[in-house]
Motif scaffolding. Structure first.
Motif, PDB file in Angstrom:
ATOM      1  N   ARG A   1       7.743  -1.415  -9.801  1.00  0.00           N
ATOM      2  CA  ARG A   1       8.585  -0.382 -10.431  1.00  0.00           C
ATOM      3  C   ARG A   1       7.912   0.989 -10.337  1.00  0.00           C
ATOM      4  NH1 ARG A   1       9.040  -0.639 -16.772  1.00  0.00           N
ATOM      5  NH2 ARG A   1       6.898   0.046 -16.460  1.00  0.00           N
ATOM      6  N   LEU A   2       8.728   1.967 -10.040  1.00  0.00           N
ATOM      7  CA  LEU A   2       8.288   3.368 -10.081  1.00  0.00           C
ATOM      8  C   LEU A   2       8.993   4.040 -11.250  1.00  0.00           C
ATOM      9  CD1 LEU A   2       6.970   5.937  -8.765  1.00  0.00           C
ATOM     10  CD2 LEU A   2       9.107   6.192  -7.494  1.00  0.00           C
TER      11      LEU A   2
ATOM     12  N   ALA B   1       0.842  -1.212   0.000  1.00  0.00           N
ATOM     13  CA  ALA B   1       0.000   0.000   0.000  1.00  0.00           C
ATOM     14  C   ALA B   1       0.873   1.255   0.000  1.00  0.00           C
ATOM     15  CB  ALA B   1      -0.911  -0.010   1.225  1.00  0.00           C
ATOM     16  N   PHE B   2       1.939   1.225   0.776  1.00  0.00           N
ATOM     17  CA  PHE B   2       2.890   2.348   0.851  1.00  0.00           C
ATOM     18  C   PHE B   2       3.528   2.588  -0.528  1.00  0.00           C
ATOM     19  CE2 PHE B   2       7.515   3.220   1.774  1.00  0.00           C
ATOM     20  CZ  PHE B   2       7.388   4.525   2.232  1.00  0.00           C
ATOM     21  N   TYR B   3       3.946   1.517  -1.176  1.00  0.00           N
ATOM     22  CA  TYR B   3       4.586   1.673  -2.498  1.00  0.00           C
ATOM     23  C   TYR B   3       3.578   2.164  -3.544  1.00  0.00           C
ATOM     24  CZ  TYR B   3       8.403  -1.043  -0.430  1.00  0.00           C
ATOM     25  OH  TYR B   3       9.420  -1.482   0.370  1.00  0.00           O
TER      26      TYR B   3
ATOM     27  N   LYS C   1       2.862  -2.887  -9.926  1.00  0.00           N
ATOM     28  CA  LYS C   1       3.281  -4.287  -9.995  1.00  0.00           C
ATOM     29  C   LYS C   1       3.662  -4.631 -11.437  1.00  0.00           C
ATOM     30  CE  LYS C   1       1.597  -8.930  -9.858  1.00  0.00           C
ATOM     31  NZ  LYS C   1       0.489  -9.853  -9.672  1.00  0.00           N
ATOM     32  N   ILE C   2       4.831  -5.184 -11.620  1.00  0.00           N
ATOM     33  CA  ILE C   2       5.281  -5.560 -12.966  1.00  0.00           C
ATOM     34  C   ILE C   2       5.120  -7.062 -13.179  1.00  0.00           C
ATOM     35  CG2 ILE C   2       7.259  -5.581 -14.553  1.00  0.00           C
ATOM     36  CD1 ILE C   2       6.168  -2.762 -13.955  1.00  0.00           C
ATOM     37  N   GLN C   3       5.512  -7.845 -12.193  1.00  0.00           N
ATOM     38  CA  GLN C   3       5.330  -9.296 -12.307  1.00  0.00           C
ATOM     39  C   GLN C   3       5.442  -9.947 -10.940  1.00  0.00           C
ATOM     40  OE1 GLN C   3       8.830 -10.094 -14.893  1.00  0.00           O
ATOM     41  NE2 GLN C   3       9.636 -11.268 -13.189  1.00  0.00           N
ATOM     42  N   THR C   4       5.095 -11.235 -10.900  1.00  0.00           N
ATOM     43  CA  THR C   4       5.275 -12.018  -9.672  1.00  0.00           C
ATOM     44  C   THR C   4       6.518 -12.874  -9.846  1.00  0.00           C
ATOM     45  OG1 THR C   4       2.895 -12.107  -9.374  1.00  0.00           O
ATOM     46  CG2 THR C   4       4.181 -13.699  -8.133  1.00  0.00           C
ATOM     47  N   ARG C   5       7.332 -12.961  -8.822  1.00  0.00           N
ATOM     48  CA  ARG C   5       8.490 -13.857  -8.842  1.00  0.00           C
ATOM     49  C   ARG C   5       8.194 -15.011  -7.890  1.00  0.00           C
ATOM     50  NH1 ARG C   5      13.620  -9.692  -9.612  1.00  0.00           N
ATOM     51  NH2 ARG C   5      13.245  -9.567 -11.843  1.00  0.00           N
ATOM     52  N   ASN C   6       7.935 -16.168  -8.469  1.00  0.00           N
ATOM     53  CA  ASN C   6       7.458 -17.299  -7.677  1.00  0.00           C
ATOM     54  C   ASN C   6       8.522 -17.803  -6.703  1.00  0.00           C
ATOM     55  OD1 ASN C   6       5.085 -17.118  -9.034  1.00  0.00           O
ATOM     56  ND2 ASN C   6       5.484 -18.824 -10.412  1.00  0.00           N
ATOM     57  N   HIS C   7       8.089 -18.072  -5.481  1.00  0.00           N
ATOM     58  CA  HIS C   7       8.963 -18.649  -4.442  1.00  0.00           C
ATOM     59  C   HIS C   7      10.265 -17.879  -4.304  1.00  0.00           C
ATOM     60  CE1 HIS C   7       6.001 -21.722  -4.659  1.00  0.00           C
ATOM     61  NE2 HIS C   7       6.350 -22.074  -5.875  1.00  0.00           N
ATOM     62  N   PHE C   8      10.198 -16.586  -4.376  1.00  0.00           N
ATOM     63  CA  PHE C   8      11.394 -15.730  -4.307  1.00  0.00           C
ATOM     64  C   PHE C   8      11.984 -15.733  -2.903  1.00  0.00           C
ATOM     65  CE2 PHE C   8      13.442 -11.579  -3.809  1.00  0.00           C
ATOM     66  CZ  PHE C   8      14.227 -11.535  -4.957  1.00  0.00           C
ATOM     67  N   TYR C   9      11.105 -15.799  -1.908  1.00  0.00           N
ATOM     68  CA  TYR C   9      11.561 -15.713  -0.510  1.00  0.00           C
ATOM     69  C   TYR C   9      11.536 -17.080   0.170  1.00  0.00           C
ATOM     70  CZ  TYR C   9      10.814 -10.667  -0.928  1.00  0.00           C
ATOM     71  OH  TYR C   9      10.864  -9.356  -1.308  1.00  0.00           O
ATOM     72  N   GLU C  10      12.394 -17.231   1.161  1.00  0.00           N
ATOM     73  CA  GLU C  10      12.366 -18.392   2.046  1.00  0.00           C
ATOM     74  C   GLU C  10      12.018 -17.912   3.452  1.00  0.00           C
ATOM     75  OE1 GLU C  10      12.698 -21.509   1.218  1.00  0.00           O
ATOM     76  OE2 GLU C  10      13.222 -21.144  -0.872  1.00  0.00           O
TER      77      GLU C  10
END
Ligand SMILES: CC(C)(COP(=O)(O)OP(=O)(O)OC[C@H]1O[C@@H](n2cnc3c(N)ncnc32)[C@H](O)[C@@H]1OP(=O)(O)O)[C@@H](O)C(=O)NCCC(=O)NCCS
Length: 157
Positions: free
Chosen positions: A149-150, A121-123, A130-139
């Motif tokens: 992207r701004l 919300a802040f961004y 939102k440009i895309q989703t990066r699947n399973h990016f985080y652990e």
């Protein structure tokens, strides 16, 4: 509150703030390496006692396949929980955006956990899309990232 450049002696503060704000952990070595990088942008928010209560860590990125471009990436932005919702995250982001513009940057990129509604919300409020989703990016826990992207208006000189 004042925004100050991060120095080596502030690294422990950045780790503390990252833990407090639940960011993906960065080691002292990672922060130090980033600090040594010539294109890094690392700033902290200091209170009247010079205690660090927030940070923004990112980098200017030069590239471009056809035409040279300058962009930037935010790796970490956080304010300690007790000082959130008082405009300090905004101060840090505004400062970062100004520096990127001074470097003639045309865009700022970042990744955020898709469950982090507050940060998203802040961004969005600040014009990130939102440009895309990066699947399973985080652990820990495993989760998708939103790549956001701004686009910046850069005055032609
Ligand atoms: C995201 C974060 C940096 C924002 O900092 P902050 O100091 O709490 O935010 P601010 O008080 O500067 O808020 C700025 C604007 O963002 C918007 N905003 C902030 N939190 C929001 C929320 N929960 N819902 C909707 N909008 C929100 C508000 O509209 C606010 O503007 P306003 O003055 O018009 O109300 C902070 O919440 C934080 O450290 N979160 C934990 C760490 C984190 O998730 N970092 C991002 C990882 S990618």
């Amino acid at each position: 509150m004042r925004i100050k450049k991060v120095e080596t002696s502030n690294i422990a503060d950045l780790i503390r703030i990252g833990e407090n704000a639940n960011l993906s952990p960065w080691s002292a070595e990672s922060y130090l390496d980033e600090l040594k990088h010539p294109a890094s942008l690392m700033y902290r928010l200091a209170d009247d006692e010079n205690e660090t209560v927030g940070m923004v860590v990112g980098r200017i990125i030069e590239g471009g396949a056809v035409e040279a471009t300058v962009e930037a990436e935010i790796y970490n932005i956080a304010v300690i929980e007790s000082a959130q919702d008082r405009g300090f995250g905004q101060m840090l982001l505004d400062h970062f955006i100004e520096l990127v513009k001074k470097n003639k940057g045309v865009a700022i990129w970042l990744e955020v956990r898709e469950s982090n509604e507050r940060a998203i919300a802040f961004y969005k409020k600040n014009g990130f899309q939102k440009i895309q989703t990066r699947n399973h990016f985080y652990e820990n826990p495993r989760e998708h990232a939103l790549l956001m992207r701004l686009l910046l208006d850069v005055e032609k000189s």
